[in-house]
Write a protein that holds these residues in place. Sequence first.
Motif, PDB file in Angstrom:
ATOM      1  N   ALA A  15       0.831  -1.200   0.000  1.00 37.37           N
ATOM      2  CA  ALA A  15       0.000   0.000   0.000  1.00 37.37           C
ATOM      3  C   ALA A  15       0.870   1.256   0.000  1.00 37.37           C
ATOM      4  O   ALA A  15       0.572   2.235  -0.696  1.00 37.37           O
ATOM      5  CB  ALA A  15      -0.928  -0.003   1.213  1.00 37.37           C
ATOM      6  N   THR A  16       1.942   1.231   0.783  1.00 29.30           N
ATOM      7  CA  THR A  16       2.850   2.380   0.833  1.00 29.30           C
ATOM      8  C   THR A  16       3.467   2.631  -0.536  1.00 29.30           C
ATOM      9  O   THR A  16       3.551   3.779  -0.999  1.00 29.30           O
ATOM     10  CB  THR A  16       3.953   2.144   1.875  1.00 29.30           C
ATOM     11  OG1 THR A  16       3.348   1.937   3.161  1.00 29.30           O
ATOM     12  CG2 THR A  16       4.906   3.325   1.958  1.00 29.30           C
ATOM     13  N   ASP A  17       3.913   1.569  -1.208  1.00 25.88           N
ATOM     14  CA  ASP A  17       4.482   1.722  -2.554  1.00 25.88           C
ATOM     15  C   ASP A  17       3.455   2.304  -3.522  1.00 25.88           C
ATOM     16  O   ASP A  17       3.768   3.167  -4.345  1.00 25.88           O
ATOM     17  CB  ASP A  17       4.978   0.371  -3.072  1.00 25.88           C
ATOM     18  CG  ASP A  17       6.220  -0.128  -2.345  1.00 25.88           C
ATOM     19  OD1 ASP A  17       6.870   0.685  -1.651  1.00 25.88           O
ATOM     20  OD2 ASP A  17       6.526  -1.326  -2.468  1.00 25.88           O
ATOM     21  N   ALA A  18       2.215   1.825  -3.423  1.00 25.50           N
ATOM     22  CA  ALA A  18       1.163   2.318  -4.317  1.00 25.50           C
ATOM     23  C   ALA A  18       0.863   3.799  -4.051  1.00 25.50           C
ATOM     24  O   ALA A  18       0.755   4.604  -4.988  1.00 25.50           O
ATOM     25  CB  ALA A  18      -0.104   1.480  -4.159  1.00 25.50           C
ATOM     26  N   PHE A  19       0.721   4.164  -2.776  1.00 24.15           N
ATOM     27  CA  PHE A  19       0.502   5.577  -2.438  1.00 24.15           C
ATOM     28  C   PHE A  19       1.631   6.436  -2.996  1.00 24.15           C
ATOM     29  O   PHE A  19       1.396   7.502  -3.576  1.00 24.15           O
ATOM     30  CB  PHE A  19       0.421   5.762  -0.921  1.00 24.15           C
ATOM     31  CG  PHE A  19      -0.934   5.508  -0.323  1.00 24.15           C
ATOM     32  CD1 PHE A  19      -2.051   6.223  -0.751  1.00 24.15           C
ATOM     33  CD2 PHE A  19      -1.103   4.581   0.698  1.00 24.15           C
ATOM     34  CE1 PHE A  19      -3.303   6.015  -0.188  1.00 24.15           C
ATOM     35  CE2 PHE A  19      -2.345   4.360   1.273  1.00 24.15           C
ATOM     36  CZ  PHE A  19      -3.450   5.074   0.823  1.00 24.15           C
ATOM     37  N   ARG A  20       2.873   6.002  -2.808  1.00 21.13           N
ATOM     38  CA  ARG A  20       4.021   6.791  -3.259  1.00 21.13           C
ATOM     39  C   ARG A  20       3.965   7.031  -4.765  1.00 21.13           C
ATOM     40  O   ARG A  20       4.133   8.160  -5.244  1.00 21.13           O
ATOM     41  CB  ARG A  20       5.323   6.086  -2.887  1.00 21.13           C
ATOM     42  CG  ARG A  20       6.571   6.887  -3.261  1.00 21.13           C
ATOM     43  CD  ARG A  20       7.846   6.094  -3.065  1.00 21.13           C
ATOM     44  NE  ARG A  20       7.992   5.634  -1.688  1.00 21.13           N
ATOM     45  CZ  ARG A  20       7.863   4.366  -1.303  1.00 21.13           C
ATOM     46  NH1 ARG A  20       7.566   3.424  -2.203  1.00 21.13           N
ATOM     47  NH2 ARG A  20       8.016   4.029  -0.046  1.00 21.13           N
ATOM     48  N   MET A  21       3.746   5.971  -5.517  1.00 22.48           N
ATOM     49  CA  MET A  21       3.710   6.111  -6.974  1.00 22.48           C
ATOM     50  C   MET A  21       2.571   7.018  -7.425  1.00 22.48           C
ATOM     51  O   MET A  21       2.736   7.847  -8.337  1.00 22.48           O
ATOM     52  CB  MET A  21       3.588   4.721  -7.623  1.00 22.48           C
ATOM     53  CG  MET A  21       4.829   3.866  -7.491  1.00 22.48           C
ATOM     54  SD  MET A  21       4.704   2.275  -8.360  1.00 22.48           S
ATOM     55  CE  MET A  21       3.528   1.382  -7.330  1.00 22.48           C
ATOM     56  N   GLU A  22       1.433   6.866  -6.793  1.00 20.26           N
ATOM     57  CA  GLU A  22       0.273   7.670  -7.194  1.00 20.26           C
ATOM     58  C   GLU A  22       0.457   9.140  -6.832  1.00 20.26           C
ATOM     59  O   GLU A  22       0.114  10.030  -7.618  1.00 20.26           O
ATOM     60  CB  GLU A  22      -0.992   7.081  -6.571  1.00 20.26           C
ATOM     61  CG  GLU A  22      -1.349   5.727  -7.188  1.00 20.26           C
ATOM     62  CD  GLU A  22      -2.374   4.945  -6.389  1.00 20.26           C
ATOM     63  OE1 GLU A  22      -2.926   5.506  -5.415  1.00 20.26           O
ATOM     64  OE2 GLU A  22      -2.621   3.763  -6.738  1.00 20.26           O
ATOM     65  N   PHE A  23       1.016   9.417  -5.657  1.00 21.34           N
ATOM     66  CA  PHE A  23       1.271  10.806  -5.273  1.00 21.34           C
ATOM     67  C   PHE A  23       2.299  11.438  -6.212  1.00 21.34           C
ATOM     68  O   PHE A  23       2.135  12.584  -6.655  1.00 21.34           O
ATOM     69  CB  PHE A  23       1.775  10.886  -3.829  1.00 21.34           C
ATOM     70  CG  PHE A  23       0.763  10.501  -2.783  1.00 21.34           C
ATOM     71  CD1 PHE A  23      -0.591  10.403  -3.089  1.00 21.34           C
ATOM     72  CD2 PHE A  23       1.151  10.243  -1.474  1.00 21.34           C
ATOM     73  CE1 PHE A  23      -1.533  10.054  -2.125  1.00 21.34           C
ATOM     74  CE2 PHE A  23       0.228   9.903  -0.505  1.00 21.34           C
ATOM     75  CZ  PHE A  23      -1.115   9.794  -0.826  1.00 21.34           C
TER      76      PHE A  23
END
Length: 350
Positions: free
Chosen positions: A169-177
């Motif tokens: 989830a952290t990786d996904a948030f980072r990429m999306e931000f």
Amino acid sequence: MPRVRLKPLSRQTIVVTGATSGIGLATVRMATERGAAVVLVARNEDALQRLAEEIRGRGGRAEYQVADVADPAQVDAVAAKAVEAFGSFDSWVNDAGAFIYGRMEDVSLADQRRLFDVTYWGVVHGTLAAARHLRHQGGAIINVGSVLGDRAIALQGPYCAAKGAVKNATDAFRMEFEGEGLPISVTLIKPGPIDTPFMEHARNAMGTQGTRNPPPAYHPRVAARAILHACETPVRDLYVGTAGWLTSLGGALAPRLTDYAMEVLAKPTQTSEDPGRAERRDNLYEPKEDLSERSSLAGPAPRGRSLLLDAQINPGKAAALVAGLMAAALGAVLAGAGTNTSRLRYHRRR
């Protein structure tokens, strides 16, 4: 990729969940020692009040909000409290977690769901609440994961699964931000074994007197140092502890061999005849005794420094140190070769 500018700690307001125990407690104490204002978040109101008074008594700035991070409405109230108390916040640390020891077959589904509600969904709720505010002004979101999110260990299956979900989830948030151009730094902290009260706070489904960490363990302030570095410096991941990192590496390079090793070592390294403080035992559904950074369990003193973390925080210094050691080693080899050559010439002359 957006350029993220983060303030020095002395100019920051930092929200910390799980603030009354272990890594979270060490983090807020260290942050206030360096001049940051803090918003303390946990379920234990008495401990929150006492901690806020402790910080204010030392001249620090602290407010608190009682919240169970499993409830998104309560997490939104934390963000509102931070804005009400300090006008804004700059970093948000998702540290709250729940813990269960036991075989997957022996841990009830209700308990596994509760662990996920706190450990995974608490991070998601916190990240969403923080991002709604930080997308306009910028700042940092720091999620406390675990090396067990890279590599599961037997007898902590639900916790490992939740931390694996936190990593992704952290990786996904980072990429999306980043893809949206938001000025938000997203960091995942990956501690190895840390000497906190979580072993006593954990629900124990193993039928043993107590539980413990596989050695060697580190002091919670080592993990807190990593968190506070991420509050000031945009960084993707930080490992805390070489042994934990080697566990992740072993799982990636030799997964079956790591399976076999953990099958043999899991029970003896995680069970104990020392139950710890009864007042702390099993806080899965209700808060128990807090306000301690370390566990009360007997054993070797935790390590106060992680050379691996030092190398990640100061890569230039680490590279210089390695280069210096290599140069010294090369110099010793060349000196030895020169001595041997001189001796050979001397013997030839004779």
